[in-house]
Design a protein around this motif. Structure first.
Motif, mmCIF file in Angstrom:
data_model
loop_
_atom_site.group_PDB
_atom_site.id
_atom_site.type_symbol
_atom_site.label_atom_id
_atom_site.label_comp_id
_atom_site.label_asym_id
_atom_site.label_seq_id
_atom_site.Cartn_x
_atom_site.Cartn_y
_atom_site.Cartn_z
ATOM 1 N N ASN A 1 0.836 -1.206 0.000
ATOM 2 C CA ASN A 1 0.000 0.000 0.000
ATOM 3 C C ASN A 1 0.872 1.258 0.000
ATOM 4 N N ALA A 2 1.918 1.249 0.814
ATOM 5 C CA ALA A 2 2.830 2.402 0.872
ATOM 6 C C ALA A 2 3.519 2.615 -0.477
ATOM 7 N N LEU A 3 3.956 1.534 -1.109
ATOM 8 C CA LEU A 3 4.627 1.646 -2.408
ATOM 9 C C LEU A 3 3.670 2.158 -3.487
ATOM 10 N N LEU A 4 2.471 1.587 -3.534
ATOM 11 C CA LEU A 4 1.494 2.040 -4.532
ATOM 12 C C LEU A 4 1.138 3.507 -4.327
ATOM 13 N N ASN A 5 0.907 3.888 -3.073
ATOM 14 C CA ASN A 5 0.578 5.287 -2.787
ATOM 15 C C ASN A 5 1.720 6.222 -3.152
ATOM 16 N N ALA A 6 2.961 5.798 -2.894
ATOM 17 C CA ALA A 6 4.118 6.632 -3.239
ATOM 18 C C ALA A 6 4.193 6.839 -4.753
ATOM 19 N N LEU A 7 3.965 5.774 -5.510
ATOM 20 C CA LEU A 7 3.976 5.904 -6.971
ATOM 21 C C LEU A 7 2.843 6.804 -7.441
ATOM 22 N N TYR A 8 1.668 6.638 -6.847
ATOM 23 C CA TYR A 8 0.528 7.472 -7.231
ATOM 24 C C TYR A 8 0.813 8.948 -6.936
ATOM 25 N N LYS A 9 1.304 9.228 -5.727
ATOM 26 C CA LYS A 9 1.575 10.620 -5.344
ATOM 27 C C LYS A 9 2.692 11.243 -6.155
ATOM 28 N N ALA A 10 3.575 10.408 -6.694
ATOM 29 C CA ALA A 10 4.666 10.907 -7.547
ATOM 30 C C ALA A 10 4.232 10.996 -9.010
ATOM 31 N N ASN A 11 2.925 10.858 -9.251
ATOM 32 C CA ASN A 11 2.371 10.898 -10.609
ATOM 33 C C ASN A 11 2.953 9.817 -11.515
ATOM 34 N N GLN A 12 3.322 8.715 -10.916
ATOM 35 C CA GLN A 12 3.828 7.563 -11.669
ATOM 36 C C GLN A 12 2.701 6.533 -11.778
ATOM 37 N N HIS A 13 1.591 6.957 -12.390
ATOM 38 C CA HIS A 13 0.375 6.149 -12.408
ATOM 39 C C HIS A 13 0.537 4.843 -13.173
ATOM 40 N N ALA A 14 1.234 4.877 -14.284
ATOM 41 C CA ALA A 14 1.456 3.651 -15.055
ATOM 42 C C ALA A 14 2.310 2.668 -14.252
ATOM 43 N N ASP A 15 3.302 3.194 -13.531
ATOM 44 C CA ASP A 15 4.138 2.333 -12.688
ATOM 45 C C ASP A 15 3.321 1.737 -11.540
ATOM 46 N N ALA A 16 2.420 2.523 -10.991
ATOM 47 C CA ALA A 16 1.555 2.011 -9.918
ATOM 48 C C ALA A 16 0.706 0.853 -10.436
ATOM 49 N N LEU A 17 0.188 1.000 -11.647
ATOM 50 C CA LEU A 17 -0.627 -0.080 -12.223
ATOM 51 C C LEU A 17 0.219 -1.322 -12.527
ATOM 52 N N ARG A 18 1.442 -1.120 -12.985
ATOM 53 C CA ARG A 18 2.322 -2.266 -13.235
ATOM 54 C C ARG A 18 2.622 -3.006 -11.934
ATOM 55 N N LEU A 19 2.896 -2.249 -10.875
ATOM 56 C CA LEU A 19 3.157 -2.878 -9.577
ATOM 57 C C LEU A 19 1.915 -3.625 -9.093
ATOM 58 N N PHE A 20 0.751 -3.021 -9.248
ATOM 59 C CA PHE A 20 -0.485 -3.672 -8.825
ATOM 60 C C PHE A 20 -0.690 -4.983 -9.584
ATOM 61 N N GLU A 21 -0.465 -4.978 -10.896
ATOM 62 C CA GLU A 21 -0.615 -6.199 -11.690
ATOM 63 C C GLU A 21 0.377 -7.265 -11.232
ATOM 64 N N SER A 22 1.573 -6.834 -10.892
ATOM 65 C CA SER A 22 2.573 -7.758 -10.376
ATOM 66 C C SER A 22 2.102 -8.367 -9.049
ATOM 67 N N LEU A 23 1.539 -7.537 -8.206
ATOM 68 C CA LEU A 23 1.007 -8.023 -6.922
ATOM 69 C C LEU A 23 -0.138 -9.005 -7.143
ATOM 70 N N LYS A 24 -0.959 -8.699 -8.119
ATOM 71 C CA LYS A 24 -2.096 -9.576 -8.419
ATOM 72 C C LYS A 24 -1.609 -10.962 -8.811
ATOM 73 N N ARG A 25 -0.564 -11.002 -9.585
ATOM 74 C CA ARG A 25 -0.022 -12.293 -10.019
ATOM 75 C C ARG A 25 0.628 -13.034 -8.849
ATOM 76 N N ASP A 26 1.347 -12.298 -8.010
ATOM 77 C CA ASP A 26 2.150 -12.934 -6.960
ATOM 78 C C ASP A 26 1.454 -13.039 -5.600
#
Length: 192
Positions: A14-39
């Motif tokens: 949650n902290a990592l996703l929020n940090a990416l979101y707040k840094a306007n790294q929205h595509a990276d946040a989605l990539r991390l989320f998809e990675s989490l979904k798989r793992d």
């Protein structure tokens, strides 16, 4: 953290996703989320999904937002009003008002209570899609709210529907709602 033998948990993700979101790294946040979904599928919670939905909203990825919404429901998570609002807002950003209306209908069918943010996003989307009958229907079927009237009047003015805006402004005044500064500024030339 990993080198010290610690295993990341939902708070870490949650902290990592929020940090990416707040840094306007929205595509990276989605990539991390998809990675989490798989793992880490079992560790996904409403906060992680909502952060991914916020990224979809910012990027206007309405199809991805819909996909995540259905996955939330299928995984047994209780889909809340804020989650639906994020999907409806993603549809608004992508200029897909008809899809937003379908999400809204599904939301109501699921007994999830819409709020002012839901109606504002729907109204803005319908205005830009020129779905005036739907705008009228929303205004007629929800509890009167000054912010909704302001949004509709402003949208009508921006879309050149000044007569309709004047009528709604008069109705707004009759029910003793205060127009905001932007609405007053748009209406002032029409009544002088």
């Amino acid at each position: 953290m990993k080198s010290l033998g610690h295993t990341p948990d939902t708070y870490t993700w949650n902290a990592l996703l929020n940090a990416l979101y707040k840094a306007n790294q929205h595509a990276d946040a989605l990539r991390l989320f998809e990675s989490l979904k798989r793992d880490q599928n079992s560790q996904l919670n409403i906060q992680l999904y909502n952060t991914a939905l916020m990224s979809c909203q910012k990027l206007g990825l309405w199809e991805k937002a819909l996909q995540l919404l259905w996955q939330m429901g299928a995984s047994g998570l209780l889909v809340s009003t804020p989650s639906y609002n994020l999907v409806i807002s993603a549809c608004e950003v992508a200029r897909k008002p008809k899809v937003a209306l379908q999400v809204y209908e599904h939301m109501v069918h699921q007994k999830c209570t819409p709020d002012t943010f839901t109606h504002l996003a729907l109204i803005r989307g319908c205005i830009w899609g020129s779905l005036w009958a739907e705008v009228d229907e929303i205004l007629e079927n929800v509890a009167p709210d000054a912010s909704l009237y302001n949004a509709v009047i402003q949208g009508m003015c921006l879309r050149g529907k000044f007569k309709s805006a004047q009528k709604l402004y008069m109705r707004m005044r009759e029910i003793h709602f205060k127009p905001d500064g932007k609405t007053r500024a748009l209406m002032l030339p029409k009544f002088s």
